[in-house]
Design an enzyme around this catalytic site. Structure first.
Site, short mmCIF file in Angstrom:
data_model
loop_
_atom_site.label_atom_id
_atom_site.label_comp_id
_atom_site.label_asym_id
_atom_site.label_seq_id
_atom_site.Cartn_x
_atom_site.Cartn_y
_atom_site.Cartn_z
N ASP A 148 0.82 -1.21 0.00
CA ASP A 148 0.00 0.00 0.00
C ASP A 148 0.86 1.26 0.00
OD1 ASP A 148 0.96 -0.40 2.57
OD2 ASP A 148 -1.00 -0.75 3.47
N ASN A 195 -7.19 -2.27 14.37
CA ASN A 195 -8.61 -2.51 14.05
C ASN A 195 -8.79 -3.74 13.15
OD1 ASN A 195 -7.53 -1.63 11.69
ND2 ASN A 195 -8.92 0.09 11.38
N HIS A 218 -7.10 -4.32 10.31
CA HIS A 218 -6.85 -4.13 8.87
C HIS A 218 -5.61 -4.90 8.42
CE1 HIS A 218 -4.28 -0.20 9.43
NE2 HIS A 218 -3.48 -1.21 9.19
N GLU A 239 -9.46 -1.68 5.43
CA GLU A 239 -10.05 -1.30 6.70
C GLU A 239 -11.32 -2.12 6.96
OE1 GLU A 239 -8.27 0.35 8.53
OE2 GLU A 239 -7.60 2.28 7.77
C1 GLP Z 1 0.13 0.14 8.46
C2 GLP Z 1 0.15 -0.61 7.13
C3 GLP Z 1 0.00 -2.08 7.37
C4 GLP Z 1 0.62 -2.44 8.71
C5 GLP Z 1 -0.23 -1.85 9.80
C6 GLP Z 1 0.34 -2.04 11.21
O1 GLP Z 1 -0.23 1.42 8.35
N1 GLP Z 1 -0.77 -0.19 6.13
O2 GLP Z 1 0.56 -2.78 6.30
O3 GLP Z 1 0.67 -3.81 8.86
O4 GLP Z 1 -0.55 -0.52 9.52
O5 GLP Z 1 1.35 -1.14 11.50
P1 GLP Z 1 2.32 -1.31 12.73
O6 GLP Z 1 3.20 -2.45 12.44
O7 GLP Z 1 3.07 -0.01 12.80
O8 GLP Z 1 1.50 -1.54 13.94
#
Ligand code: GLP
Length: 237
Positions: free
Chosen positions: A67, A128, A130, A135
């Site tokens: 993404d 959440n 995702h 989402e």
């Molecule tokens: C991000 C990305 C995801 C990631 C998630 C968790 O913004 N879009 O690919 O797995 O949120 O992030 P973190 O590892 O910082 O908790």
């Protein structure tokens, strides 16, 4: 679904890095989907260390990002492109031309298909539930598309976005359907903030309120979690 239950973040990170390393060693032409987020930073660092000790030829590996934010210049330090250059491309000495990020929906899906499809997909998970930026409410057959970011996502990603004049409210993300087409999927969850999402994954399948649950019935899905992310009743799994 296979669960690897680790004691502490370090062990979980090592477990994931070892699976990736072994895969890259046995499949030198791997098409790999890569996640960003804080969870993955130590995994890429561990992988870089392993490669320093026992180098592998990565010249035929293709890297596809999950993404990217919309409205964040790609060279800004908060873009996922900058993250991947800093934590993946430079330490692993990857040729930058082998890294692709989603820019236009259909073109990205096409590029993944042309490359042969994702062999190994790396994932983190949002608080959440995702995956990528799919989402809550995302459909199982969703494809790469522009998505609105959830308020919980914006809240937890805020520290990484603080230097931007405008906080992004949208992103472009591989869809759930795109992710599920990967031959092998590994998700890493560390820390207590992920416990609720992991609880949903272990309890349910195919719940659009918690997109991580779509992974449950994938043929080759590995969940790696530390004891903080794994609800107590599952610690003995
Ligand atoms: C991000 C990305 C995801 C990631 C998630 C968790 O913004 N879009 O690919 O797995 O949120 O992030 P973190 O590892 O910082 O908790």
């Amino acid at each position: 679904m296979r669960v690897i239950n680790s004691i502490g973040q370090d062990q979980a990170v090592k477990a994931m890095a070892e699976i990736i390393y072994d895969h890259l060693m046995s499949h030198p032409k791997t098409i790999i989907g890569v996640a960003t987020g804080n969870t993955m930073i130590p995994v890429y660092a561990e992988l870089a260390e392993m490669l320093q000790k026992n180098s592998l030829d990565l010249s035929l590996v293709r890297w596809f990002a999950l993404d990217e934010y919309i409205g964040v210049p790609s060279n800004h330090k908060s873009s996922f492109r900058s993250y991947l250059i800093k934590h993946l491309v430079i330490p692993l000495k990857i040729d930058e031309s082998n890294l692709s990020l989603p820019a236009a929906d259909l073109a990205y899906e096409g590029a993944i298909k042309t490359a042969g499809g994702i062999d190994l997909q790396l994932l983190g998970v949002g608080v959440n539930g995702h995956i990528g930026f799919n989402e809550p409410g995302s459909l199982k057959n969703s494809r790469t598309r522009i998505v609105d970011l959830d308020s919980k996502t914006l809240e937890s990603n805020k520290p990484d976005l603080k230097d931007l004049a405008e906080i992004p409210t949208q992103a472009i993300s591989m869809g759930v359907g795109t992710i599920l087409e990967a031959k092998k999927i590994i998700l890493l969850a560390t820390g207590s903030s992920k416990r609720e999402a992991i609880h949903h994954l272990l309890q349910y399948s195919d719940r659009k309120e918690s997109p991580v649950t779509y992974l449950k019935n994938h043929d080759d899905f590995i969940l790696i979690a530390d004891e903080l992310a794994l609800p107590e009743e599952y610690l003995k799994l």
